[in-house]
Design a protein around this motif. Structure first.
Motif, PDB file in Angstrom:
ATOM      1  N   LEU A 115      45.704  56.350  49.916  1.00 29.09           N
ATOM      2  CA  LEU A 115      44.511  56.909  50.576  1.00 29.09           C
ATOM      3  C   LEU A 115      43.753  55.826  51.328  1.00 29.09           C
ATOM      4  O   LEU A 115      43.168  56.071  52.379  1.00 29.09           O
ATOM      5  CB  LEU A 115      43.584  57.548  49.543  1.00 29.09           C
ATOM      6  N   GLN A 116      43.762  54.615  50.777  1.00 34.55           N
ATOM      7  CA  GLN A 116      43.027  53.510  51.368  1.00 34.55           C
ATOM      8  C   GLN A 116      43.836  52.741  52.403  1.00 34.55           C
ATOM      9  O   GLN A 116      43.359  51.749  52.954  1.00 34.55           O
ATOM     10  CB  GLN A 116      42.559  52.569  50.247  1.00 34.55           C
ATOM     11  N   GLY A 117      45.065  53.215  52.657  1.00 38.85           N
ATOM     12  CA  GLY A 117      45.851  52.649  53.744  1.00 38.85           C
ATOM     13  C   GLY A 117      46.799  51.533  53.390  1.00 38.85           C
ATOM     14  O   GLY A 117      47.402  50.926  54.274  1.00 38.85           O
ATOM     15  N   ASN A 118      46.964  51.240  52.087  1.00 38.12           N
ATOM     16  CA  ASN A 118      47.874  50.162  51.697  1.00 38.12           C
ATOM     17  C   ASN A 118      48.480  50.487  50.329  1.00 38.12           C
ATOM     18  O   ASN A 118      48.061  49.960  49.302  1.00 38.12           O
ATOM     19  CB  ASN A 118      47.151  48.818  51.649  1.00 38.12           C
ATOM     20  N   ARG A 119      49.479  51.346  50.339  1.00 41.93           N
ATOM     21  CA  ARG A 119      50.074  51.820  49.084  1.00 41.93           C
ATOM     22  C   ARG A 119      50.624  50.674  48.241  1.00 41.93           C
ATOM     23  O   ARG A 119      50.594  50.716  47.008  1.00 41.93           O
ATOM     24  CB  ARG A 119      51.188  52.828  49.397  1.00 41.93           C
ATOM     25  N   ASP A 120      51.117  49.627  48.894  1.00 44.61           N
ATOM     26  CA  ASP A 120      51.751  48.520  48.170  1.00 44.61           C
ATOM     27  C   ASP A 120      50.751  47.652  47.398  1.00 44.61           C
ATOM     28  O   ASP A 120      51.163  46.764  46.640  1.00 44.61           O
ATOM     29  CB  ASP A 120      52.536  47.635  49.141  1.00 44.61           C
ATOM     30  N   ALA A 121      49.462  47.914  47.572  1.00 40.88           N
ATOM     31  CA  ALA A 121      48.445  47.091  46.900  1.00 40.88           C
ATOM     32  C   ALA A 121      48.163  47.559  45.476  1.00 40.88           C
ATOM     33  O   ALA A 121      47.322  46.967  44.790  1.00 40.88           O
ATOM     34  CB  ALA A 121      47.142  47.112  47.707  1.00 40.88           C
ATOM     35  N   TRP A 122      48.872  48.586  45.012  1.00 36.80           N
ATOM     36  CA  TRP A 122      48.525  49.183  43.719  1.00 36.80           C
ATOM     37  C   TRP A 122      48.623  48.235  42.523  1.00 36.80           C
ATOM     38  O   TRP A 122      47.794  48.345  41.599  1.00 36.80           O
ATOM     39  CB  TRP A 122      49.357  50.442  43.470  1.00 36.80           C
ATOM     40  N   PRO A 123      49.569  47.278  42.471  1.00 32.85           N
ATOM     41  CA  PRO A 123      49.566  46.393  41.292  1.00 32.85           C
ATOM     42  C   PRO A 123      48.269  45.584  41.162  1.00 32.85           C
ATOM     43  O   PRO A 123      47.782  45.334  40.051  1.00 32.85           O
ATOM     44  CB  PRO A 123      50.772  45.471  41.541  1.00 32.85           C
ATOM     45  N   GLY A 124      47.709  45.182  42.294  1.00 31.24           N
ATOM     46  CA  GLY A 124      46.441  44.464  42.269  1.00 31.24           C
ATOM     47  C   GLY A 124      45.315  45.319  41.731  1.00 31.24           C
ATOM     48  O   GLY A 124      44.406  44.822  41.047  1.00 31.24           O
ATOM     49  N   LYS A 125      45.359  46.625  42.046  1.00 30.37           N
ATOM     50  CA  LYS A 125      44.333  47.540  41.531  1.00 30.37           C
ATOM     51  C   LYS A 125      44.433  47.660  40.018  1.00 30.37           C
ATOM     52  O   LYS A 125      43.415  47.654  39.307  1.00 30.37           O
ATOM     53  CB  LYS A 125      44.501  48.908  42.188  1.00 30.37           C
ATOM     54  N   GLU A 126      45.655  47.747  39.503  1.00 27.35           N
ATOM     55  CA  GLU A 126      45.835  47.802  38.048  1.00 27.35           C
ATOM     56  C   GLU A 126      45.312  46.534  37.387  1.00 27.35           C
ATOM     57  O   GLU A 126      44.609  46.587  36.372  1.00 27.35           O
ATOM     58  CB  GLU A 126      47.313  47.977  37.695  1.00 27.35           C
ATOM     59  N   ASN A 127      45.653  45.397  37.953  1.00 28.53           N
ATOM     60  CA  ASN A 127      45.234  44.128  37.371  1.00 28.53           C
ATOM     61  C   ASN A 127      43.718  43.962  37.408  1.00 28.53           C
ATOM     62  O   ASN A 127      43.111  43.439  36.461  1.00 28.53           O
ATOM     63  CB  ASN A 127      45.903  42.960  38.103  1.00 28.53           C
ATOM     64  N   MET A 128      43.098  44.426  38.491  1.00 31.06           N
ATOM     65  CA  MET A 128      41.641  44.345  38.597  1.00 31.06           C
ATOM     66  C   MET A 128      40.969  45.166  37.506  1.00 31.06           C
ATOM     67  O   MET A 128      40.026  44.701  36.848  1.00 31.06           O
ATOM     68  CB  MET A 128      41.159  44.823  39.964  1.00 31.06           C
ATOM     69  N   LEU A 129      41.467  46.393  37.297  1.00 32.44           N
ATOM     70  CA  LEU A 129      40.871  47.243  36.272  1.00 32.44           C
ATOM     71  C   LEU A 129      41.030  46.597  34.897  1.00 32.44           C
ATOM     72  O   LEU A 129      40.075  46.553  34.120  1.00 32.44           O
ATOM     73  CB  LEU A 129      41.514  48.627  36.289  1.00 32.44           C
ATOM     74  N   ARG A 130      42.202  46.083  34.615  1.00 30.17           N
ATOM     75  CA  ARG A 130      42.410  45.446  33.312  1.00 30.17           C
ATOM     76  C   ARG A 130      41.419  44.290  33.097  1.00 30.17           C
ATOM     77  O   ARG A 130      40.877  44.110  32.005  1.00 30.17           O
ATOM     78  CB  ARG A 130      43.849  44.937  33.191  1.00 30.17           C
ATOM     79  N   ARG A 131      41.187  43.496  34.139  1.00 24.48           N
ATOM     80  CA  ARG A 131      40.276  42.350  34.022  1.00 24.48           C
ATOM     81  C   ARG A 131      38.838  42.780  33.783  1.00 24.48           C
ATOM     82  O   ARG A 131      38.075  42.079  33.098  1.00 24.48           O
ATOM     83  CB  ARG A 131      40.331  41.486  35.294  1.00 24.48           C
ATOM     84  N   LYS A 132      38.450  43.906  34.352  1.00 19.91           N
ATOM     85  CA  LYS A 132      37.043  44.314  34.293  1.00 19.91           C
ATOM     86  C   LYS A 132      36.690  45.129  33.048  1.00 19.91           C
ATOM     87  O   LYS A 132      35.503  45.349  32.788  1.00 19.91           O
ATOM     88  CB  LYS A 132      36.685  45.107  35.556  1.00 19.91           C
ATOM     89  N   ILE A 133      37.694  45.575  32.302  1.00 24.82           N
ATOM     90  CA  ILE A 133      37.411  46.315  31.071  1.00 24.82           C
ATOM     91  C   ILE A 133      36.899  45.331  30.021  1.00 24.82           C
ATOM     92  O   ILE A 133      37.625  44.453  29.571  1.00 24.82           O
ATOM     93  CB  ILE A 133      38.662  47.046  30.553  1.00 24.82           C
ATOM     94  N   ARG A 134      35.635  45.466  29.657  1.00 26.05           N
ATOM     95  CA  ARG A 134      35.020  44.548  28.697  1.00 26.05           C
ATOM     96  C   ARG A 134      35.231  44.996  27.252  1.00 26.05           C
ATOM     97  O   ARG A 134      35.397  44.177  26.356  1.00 26.05           O
ATOM     98  CB  ARG A 134      33.515  44.417  28.964  1.00 26.05           C
ATOM     99  N   HIS A 135      35.147  46.301  27.019  1.00 27.80           N
ATOM    100  CA  HIS A 135      35.314  46.837  25.669  1.00 27.80           C
ATOM    101  C   HIS A 135      36.010  48.194  25.751  1.00 27.80           C
ATOM    102  O   HIS A 135      35.831  48.935  26.721  1.00 27.80           O
ATOM    103  CB  HIS A 135      33.961  47.027  24.963  1.00 27.80           C
ATOM    104  N   VAL A 136      36.747  48.506  24.705  1.00 30.39           N
ATOM    105  CA  VAL A 136      37.263  49.862  24.493  1.00 30.39           C
ATOM    106  C   VAL A 136      36.717  50.303  23.146  1.00 30.39           C
ATOM    107  O   VAL A 136      36.999  49.682  22.116  1.00 30.39           O
ATOM    108  CB  VAL A 136      38.800  49.899  24.502  1.00 30.39           C
ATOM    109  N   LEU A 137      35.893  51.349  23.142  1.00 31.20           N
ATOM    110  CA  LEU A 137      35.127  51.723  21.959  1.00 31.20           C
ATOM    111  C   LEU A 137      35.357  53.181  21.583  1.00 31.20           C
ATOM    112  O   LEU A 137      35.675  54.014  22.435  1.00 31.20           O
ATOM    113  CB  LEU A 137      33.631  51.518  22.226  1.00 31.20           C
TER     114      LEU A 137
END
Length: 269
Positions: A115-137
């Motif tokens: 949707l954002q125009g760069n389908r191949d960028a998805w691994p970076g999106k996964e890694n970003m989310l993992r880095r920003k998750i501070r807690h799972v409660l």
């Protein structure tokens, strides 16, 4: 219908969190278009335009439905994810750590990046989310602080995909739970709510779980009574013309609302 405590015990004993994700949101799910694909452009728009942003985002769901954290993660420094059972928390943590056997969510960031125009960028999106998750409660919507004993700063955005209606046994309980989870959100912050409408049950692992039956009118009033201003509301009719024995929902409502800022009263002397 079972009481809240009985339903909580039912979830703790029988609700397979991984099966929920595989049934309703996996890349092979018959419900993928209904539950994810057709709503993704809405989420992409509100986050890429900067309409919803801030420091902290909290997402709570009864199952490891992490899909909506992907479009949100660019706009927040810290992300807290909540699951309603120990098994759900474990499944989220397993994905967060990228452990063998973790849920495969790659189809969601792929679709988002397309949707954002760069389908191949998805691994970076996964890694970003993992880095920003501070807690799972673990959360309990019947408590005034649903994340107790953890005390957090109030969030700028609260996302509730299928969070309350699976736990509550009547509409009064739903409204009380909505006020409880709203305590996690700043005044002026945004709530994003996804609820299956006119639903009485869903099936997981051969077990039939009750689901509170609500409609659009009730949802609008519940949000108004909880001091939310609805900014956008969309109802998506069911497109899956089979599998009513798995879940009998008729439509899905998606709401973007802002928590009202109390008006301070001043008195002239």
């Amino acid at each position: 219908m079972a009481s809240f405590s009985e339903l909580k015990e039912l979830h703790d004993r029988y609700l397979d969190a991984t099966a929920a994700a595989e049934t309703f949101t996996s890349k092979d799910s018959a419900f993928l278009v209904d539950g994810i694909t057709r709503m993704l452009p809405f989420f992409n728009q509100i986050f890429t335009t900067g309409l919803v942003k801030g420091e902290l985002m909290i997402e709570l769901s009864y199952a490891p439905f992490l899909e909506w954290a992907f479009p949100a993660c660019d706009n927040f420094s810290d992300i807290i994810l909540g699951g309603s059972t120990d098994q759900c928390v474990t499944a989220i943590e397993k994905w967060r750590r990228n452990e063998p056997g973790a849920l495969d969510l790659s189809h969601v960031p792929m679709a988002l990046c397309e949707l954002q125009g760069n389908r191949d960028a998805w691994p970076g999106k996964e890694n970003m989310l993992r880095r920003k998750i501070r807690h799972v409660l673990k959360y309990d919507p019947s408590k005034s602080n649903p994340l107790s004993p953890t005390i957090l700063p109030q969030a700028d955005c609260l996302i509730l995909p299928h969070c309350l209606e699976v736990h509550m046994t009547d509409k009064k309980e739903f409204c009380s739970a909505l006020r409880n989870v709203s305590s996690l959100l700043k005044n002026g912050g945004h709530l994003i709510l996804i609820v299956c409408l006119e639903t009485t049950f869903y099936m997981l692992g051969g077990f039939k779980f009750p689901h509170l039956c609500v409609d659009e009118s009730f949802m609008s009033k519940a949000l108004d009574d909880a001091d939310y201003v609805i900014e956008e509301l969309q109802v998506f009719p069911r497109t899956v013309n089979q599998l009513y024995e798995v879940a009998d929902y008729r439509s899905i409502i998606l709401v973007l609302a802002r928590k009202a800022i109390p008006v301070s009263c001043t008195h002239e002397s």
